[in-house]
Design a protein around this motif. Structure first.
Motif, mmCIF file in Angstrom:
data_model
loop_
_atom_site.group_PDB
_atom_site.id
_atom_site.type_symbol
_atom_site.label_atom_id
_atom_site.label_comp_id
_atom_site.label_asym_id
_atom_site.label_seq_id
_atom_site.Cartn_x
_atom_site.Cartn_y
_atom_site.Cartn_z
ATOM 1 N N TRP A 288 7.904 4.944 -7.999
ATOM 2 C CA TRP A 288 8.840 3.712 -8.067
ATOM 3 C C TRP A 288 10.231 4.380 -7.981
ATOM 4 O O TRP A 288 10.966 3.854 -6.839
ATOM 5 N N HIS A 292 13.644 4.331 -4.980
ATOM 6 C CA HIS A 292 15.063 3.880 -5.089
ATOM 7 C C HIS A 292 16.303 5.011 -4.784
ATOM 8 O O HIS A 292 17.233 4.739 -4.462
ATOM 9 N N TRP A 298 8.914 3.375 0.672
ATOM 10 C CA TRP A 298 7.872 2.228 0.428
ATOM 11 C C TRP A 298 6.872 2.238 1.628
ATOM 12 O O TRP A 298 5.542 1.987 1.563
ATOM 13 N N GLU A 329 4.123 0.957 -6.007
ATOM 14 C CA GLU A 329 4.785 0.106 -4.996
ATOM 15 C C GLU A 329 4.488 0.622 -3.559
ATOM 16 O O GLU A 329 4.573 1.982 -3.676
ATOM 17 N N TRP A 335 5.547 -3.529 4.310
ATOM 18 C CA TRP A 335 6.900 -2.993 4.333
ATOM 19 C C TRP A 335 7.733 -2.599 5.409
ATOM 20 O O TRP A 335 8.796 -2.634 5.380
ATOM 21 N N HIS A 372 1.058 -4.333 -7.117
ATOM 22 C CA HIS A 372 2.562 -4.736 -6.837
ATOM 23 C C HIS A 372 2.269 -5.796 -5.782
ATOM 24 O O HIS A 372 1.631 -5.597 -4.594
ATOM 25 N N GLU A 374 5.139 -7.577 -3.552
ATOM 26 C CA GLU A 374 6.457 -7.663 -2.946
ATOM 27 C C GLU A 374 6.367 -8.844 -1.877
ATOM 28 O O GLU A 374 5.560 -8.820 -1.221
ATOM 29 N N LYS A 402 2.954 -6.481 -11.030
ATOM 30 C CA LYS A 402 4.188 -6.862 -10.841
ATOM 31 C C LYS A 402 4.717 -7.583 -9.590
ATOM 32 O O LYS A 402 4.102 -7.052 -8.260
ATOM 33 N N HIS A 441 9.811 -9.534 -10.768
ATOM 34 C CA HIS A 441 11.043 -9.152 -10.636
ATOM 35 C C HIS A 441 11.825 -10.202 -9.541
ATOM 36 O O HIS A 441 11.116 -10.892 -8.899
ATOM 37 N N GLU A 442 13.223 -10.186 -9.533
ATOM 38 C CA GLU A 442 13.797 -11.469 -8.872
ATOM 39 C C GLU A 442 13.217 -12.759 -9.485
ATOM 40 O O GLU A 442 12.696 -13.620 -8.706
ATOM 41 N N GLU A 460 12.368 -9.082 -14.687
ATOM 42 C CA GLU A 460 13.741 -8.624 -14.572
ATOM 43 C C GLU A 460 14.715 -9.584 -14.963
ATOM 44 O O GLU A 460 15.084 -9.819 -16.092
ATOM 45 N N GLU A 466 17.224 -0.043 -11.383
ATOM 46 C CA GLU A 466 17.472 0.174 -9.834
ATOM 47 C C GLU A 466 18.756 0.395 -9.263
ATOM 48 O O GLU A 466 19.301 1.007 -8.579
HETATM 49 C C1 NOJ Z 1 13.453 -5.210 -6.396
HETATM 50 C C2 NOJ Z 1 12.648 -4.775 -7.785
HETATM 51 O O1 NOJ Z 1 13.570 -5.118 -8.806
HETATM 52 C C3 NOJ Z 1 12.455 -3.396 -7.993
HETATM 53 O O2 NOJ Z 1 11.796 -3.041 -8.939
HETATM 54 C C4 NOJ Z 1 11.474 -3.032 -6.746
HETATM 55 O O3 NOJ Z 1 11.196 -1.469 -6.675
HETATM 56 C C5 NOJ Z 1 12.090 -3.328 -5.283
HETATM 57 N N1 NOJ Z 1 12.494 -4.854 -5.412
HETATM 58 C C6 NOJ Z 1 10.931 -3.291 -4.075
HETATM 59 O O4 NOJ Z 1 9.658 -4.363 -4.531
#
Ligand code: NOJ
Ligand code: CA
Length: 670
Positions: A288, A292, A298, A329, A335, A372, A374, A402, A441-442, A460, A466
Motif C-alpha cells: 500500500w 502512495h 497499482w 491493492e 488500474w 481490495h 477500488e 477494503k 475508503h471515501e 476512512e 495517505e
Molecule cells: C484512496 C484510499 O484512501 C487509499 O487507501 C487507496 O490506496 C487509494 N484510494 C487507491 O485505492
C-alpha cells in the motif's frame, strides 16, 4: 472502565394522551430537557436546556416536499407516548463490548389537514439526545423531499471544531473557529461553550437518506442541508412513508466525555445478521504505502506492487510477526483506467498476481488476505459485478474487503447523496451474504450502522495517512482533533504507524516517481515516531494497519509494540484531553492494557493515574516515548523504550515532545 453495568433491561411504557403544551421530556438524570413547541405558530419548534440553562433556542422542525405535501405546518398533537429504557447490550467488537442504553423517550404523534401523519421521536440521555421524524402521507404514491427545515439555534457562541460542508469528500483539514464564524460544516461538529460544556452535533443510523450538513442561517443558527440528487430532490421515496436518521446532540462536561459516550450506537438498530462469529477484528499490513510514495505502482508494469513475489514476502512477514491480515491493492485489471473510465474488473487478477498460489500460501501460513475493490467512483460498474466479486473472493477464502471510491460518481450523483448511501448499504448487505467484512475508503460518514451490520468494520472518511505521502500532509493538531470529531461517529481506518518518518529509504529509491499532482516533493510525516505508535491506540479501528513498507519494520525495536497490540479491545476509556490539544486513551484487550497519548505542536507532560488497570495485578509496562531531544520538526525519530513494573496504584508522567506522543503496553508479569 472496570465497572460493568449490571442493570436489567427495564423498559416501561407509560402512554398518556396529552393536550397542548405537555411536550417536555428530560433525561433520566434530569440534566437535559427538550421541549416541543406547537402552540405559538403553525410551525413545529423545539428548545433544549442543559443543567437548567438554555442550550438550543426555539429551532424549527420539518421538511419541504416538491409535490406540495405539507410536511412542516399546521400539525395538531394526537398523542404523546412516553417510554423509559435502561438496558445493557453487547457487541461482537468495538471500543466497549458492553454498553448501557439509558434514556427517556417522548414520541409525539401529530397530523395535519393535508393527510400527513408525523411521529416525532425524541430520546433524551444524560449524555445528549436524538430525535427523528417518522412520516406517513395517506394516498401518496411517492414523496420527493426538497429541503430539511431542522434548525439548531444555539443560545451562546462557542469554540467549534469541524471540517467544511462538502457532499463529495471528508478529506479536509479541521478548523477551530468561533461558532459565529462557521458558514457551513460537516458533522460531527464539536463545540465548547464558555462555561465548558462540550457538545457535538451529528446524525445516527443514516441508512436511506442523504447526509446532513449544517449551513449558517442566523448569527448562531444553523439549518440542516441535505446532499441532493442530480435533479435537486434531496430524498425520494416510493409510497408515502419515510423515517429519517436521528439528529443527535452529544453533551459532556469534559471533552473526553464525548469520546466515552455510546449515544450514536444506542440510536442504531440492533444487529440484523443471523450470526457474527465469522467477523474478526485484525491487525494488518499491506502492499500500500509503496504506491502512495510512488516507489511502486497499482498498475501492472516495472514497478508493480501487487506481484506474487511481493505478496509472498508480505505474507511471510505477517506470519512471523503475529499479524492476522495482509492487504493487496493494485491486484486486478482496471488500474490502467483509474481516473478515466474507472472500469475495474473484480475477478481478473493481473498476470503477475497468481491469486491461487497466493491464497494457498496465505492459508498455509494462517494469514488472511484482505481484498481490495477500488471503484474509482463508478458504482454502476461495481454493482453490476458485486455478487460475483464477493463470491469470487470467497472462493479463495477472502472474507475481508477494503473498498474505495476515489473518483466522481456517474450521472451527476454526489458521494454523500441518498443514491450513494443506498449503494454503500447495499454493499454491506451483499458482503454479509458472503460472510465478508467491509472497510470503506471515501465512505459515507459513520453514523453507527456497525451495530446493525457488524461486518461494517471501519472506514476512512477524514484525511488519513495517505495525505502525508503526496501533500503538505496532516499537521500534529489533526490527530488530536480526530478523536473529538470524526471518531465520535465510529472507527477510522487512518492507517497509522509509518516509521520512516522522513522517507529516507523512499528518497533514495531510484524508482520513485511523482504520481499525484499534490506531491510537494518534500513530503514527510508530521509527527514523532512515538506518536505514530500511540495512534494505533488512539485512533480505534477493529482492523488496524501497520502502514509502512515492511522493510521499515524489519529489526526495528519499536515494532514490538504492534506485535503485542490487539486491534480490538473489550473496554476503552478516554482519560484526558482537549480537542486539538492532546488526548490520552486507555484500552483493555483481555488481560492486556494499552495506553496511547498524543499532543499537538506543543510539548507537554500528562500525569496519568494507572487506576484503569486491574487492581492487585503486576504489569510489565513497556513505555515507547519521545527521547528527551525529540521534536517532530527537527528530530522526529528519536525515541526510547523503557520497561517498568507497575500496578493500578501507580502514576505515570507521560512526557511528549512537540508533535509527539507516547504508547505503553501493560502485560501481566505472571
Ligand atoms: C484512496 C484510499 O484512501 C487509499 O487507501 C487507496 O490506496 C487509494 N484510494 C487507491 O485505492
Ligand atoms: Ca482516501
Amino acid at each position: 472502565m472496570r465497572i460493568i453495568f449490571s442493570f436489567l433491561a427495564t423498559i416501561a411504557l407509560l402512554t398518556a394522551c396529552t393536550a397542548g403544551n405537555d411536550t417536555v421530556v428530560t433525561s433520566p438524570g434530569g440534566n437535559v430537557k427538550l421541549t416541543l413547541l406547537t402552540d405559538d405558530s403553525l410551525q413545529l419548534r423545539y428548545t433544549v436546556e442543559v443543567d437548567g440553562k438554555p442550550f438550543m433556542l426555539p429551532s424549527r422542525l420539518g421538511f419541504e416536499e416538491r409535490q406540495g405535501f405539507n410536511l412542516s405546518q399546521s400539525f395538531k398533537i394526537n398523542k404523546v407516548e412516553r417510554t423509559q429504557c435502561d438496558e445493557t447490550w453487547t457487541q461482537p467488537w468495538g471500543e466497549n463490548k458492553t454498553l448501557r442504553n439509558h434514556y427517556n423517550e417522548m414520541a409525539v404523534t401529530l397530523s395535519n389537514a393535508h393527510n400527513v401523519a408525523l411521529t416525532l421521536r425524541f430520546r433524551l440521555f444524560d449524555d445528549g439526545l436524538g430525535f427523528r421524524y417518522e412520516y406517513n402521507v395517506a394516498g401518496a404514491d411517492s414523496l420527493l423531499v426538497s429541503d430539511e427545515l431542522t434548525q439548531f439555534n444555539f443560545a451562546h457562541d462557542a469554540t467549534s471544531w469541524s471540517i467544511p460542508a462538502s457532499f463529495e469528500t471528508y478529506e479536509l483539514l479541521y478548523r477551530r473557529l468561533p461558532l459565529s464564524q462557521v458558514e457551513n460544516a460537516n458533522t460531527p461538529i464539536t463545540l465548547r461553550t464558555p462555561d465548558s460544556l462540550y457538545a457535538s452535533l451529528h446524525e445516527a443510523a443514516l441508512t436511506d437518506f442523504p447526509e446532513m450538513t449544517l449551513t449558517r442561517t442566523d448569527s448562531l443558527g444553523f439549518t440542516a442541508s441535505l446532499a441532493p440528487w442530480p435533479d435537486g430532490v434531496k430524498a425520494r421515496f416510493a409510497g408515502g412513508s419515510f423515517t429519517t436518521p436521528w439528529r443527535t446532540i452529544q453533551l459532556a462536561h469534559e471533552a473526553v466525555g464525548l469520546i466515552n459516550s455510546s449515544l450514536i450506537l444506542n440510536l442504531n438498530e440492533p444487529c440484523a445478521l443471523d450470526s457474527t462469529q465469522w467477523i474478526r477484528p485484525m491487525k494488518y499490513v499491506g502492499v500500500w504505502w509503496g504506491m502512495h510514495l510512488g516507489i511502486e505502482s497499482w498498475v501492472m508494469g516495472d514497478r508493480h506492487g501487487a506481484t506474487t513475489e511481493n505478496a509472498i514476502k508480505y505474507i511471510d512477514f505477517a506470519a512471523r510477526n503475529g499479524i492476522e491480515g495482509v492487504l493487496f491493492e493494485g491486484w486486478n485489471a482496471g488500474w490502467e483506467n483509474w481516473g478515466g473510465s474507472q472500469t475495474f474488473d473484480y475477478t481478473k487478477p493481473y498476470a503477475d498476481f497468481d491469486m491461487k498460489r497466493i491464497a494457498d500460501y496465505a492459508r498455509e501460513k494462517g494469514v488472511k488476505i484482505i481484498g481490495h475493490h477500488e471503484t474509482g467512483g463508478n458504482v454502476v460498474n461495481y454493482e453490476a459485478q458485486l455478487d460475483k466479486a464477493f463470491e469470487w473472493y470467497a472462493s479463495y477464502g477472502v472474507h475481508d474487503v477494503k473498498t474505495g471510491y476515489a473518483g466522481g460518481l456517474p450521472g451527476g450523483h454526489n458521494h454523500h447523496g441518498q443514491f450513494n448511501v443506498r449503494h454503500y448499504r447495499h454493499v454491506v448487505q451483499t458482503a454479509a451474504r458472503y460472510h465478508t467484512t467491509i472497510n470503506a475508503h471515501e465512505p459515507i460518514k459513520d453514523t453507527g450502522i456497525r451495530r446493525t451490520y457488524p461486518n461494517m468494520m471501519s472506514r476512512e472518511g477524514a484525511r488519513g495517512m495517505e495525505w502525508n505521502a503526496w501533500s503538505d500532509g496532516n499537521p500534529p493538531v489533526h490527530h488530536v482533533t480526530l478523536p473529538f470529531t470524526r471518531l465520535l461517529g465510529g472507527p477510522m481506518d487512518y492507517t497509522p504507524g509509518i516509521f520512516d518518518i522522513l522517507y529516507e529509504n523512499a528518497k533514495n529509491n531510484p524508482d520513485r516517481k511523482q504520481w499525484n499532482m499534490k506531491d510537494s516533493k518534500d513530503c514527510r510525516i508530521n509527527t514523532t515516531l512515538a506518536k505514530q505508535i500511540a495512534l494505533w491506540v488512539i485512533l480505534y479501528s477493529p482492523v488496524q494497519m501497520a502502514s509502512d513498507c515492511i522493510e521499515n519494520y524489519e529489526g526495528h525495536p519499536a515494532f514490538q509494540f504492534f506485535r503485542d497490540f490487539e486491534a480490538d479491545c473489550d473496554e476503552s476509556r478516554a482519560l484526558q484531553g482537549e480537542p486539538g490539544e492532546f488526548v490520552a486513551i486507555a484500552r483493555r484487550a483481555g488481560e492486556k492494557y494499552f495506553l496511547g497519548a498524543a499532543t499537538n505542536e506543543e510539548a507537554r507532560t500528562l500525569t496519568v493515574k494507572l487506576d484503569f488497570l486491574k487492581p492487585g495485578v503486576e504489569y510489565d509496562a513497556a513505555i515507547y516515548a519521545d527521547a528527551p531531544d525529540a521534536d517532530w520538526v527537527t528530530n522526529p525519530t528519536a525515541y526510547t523504550i523503557e520497561h517498568r513494573t507497575v500496578t493500578a496504584a501507580d502514576t505515570l508522567e507521560v512526557r511528549m515532545a512537540a508533535g509527539g506522543g507516547q504508547a505503553v503496553s501493560f502485560i501481566p508479569t505472571k
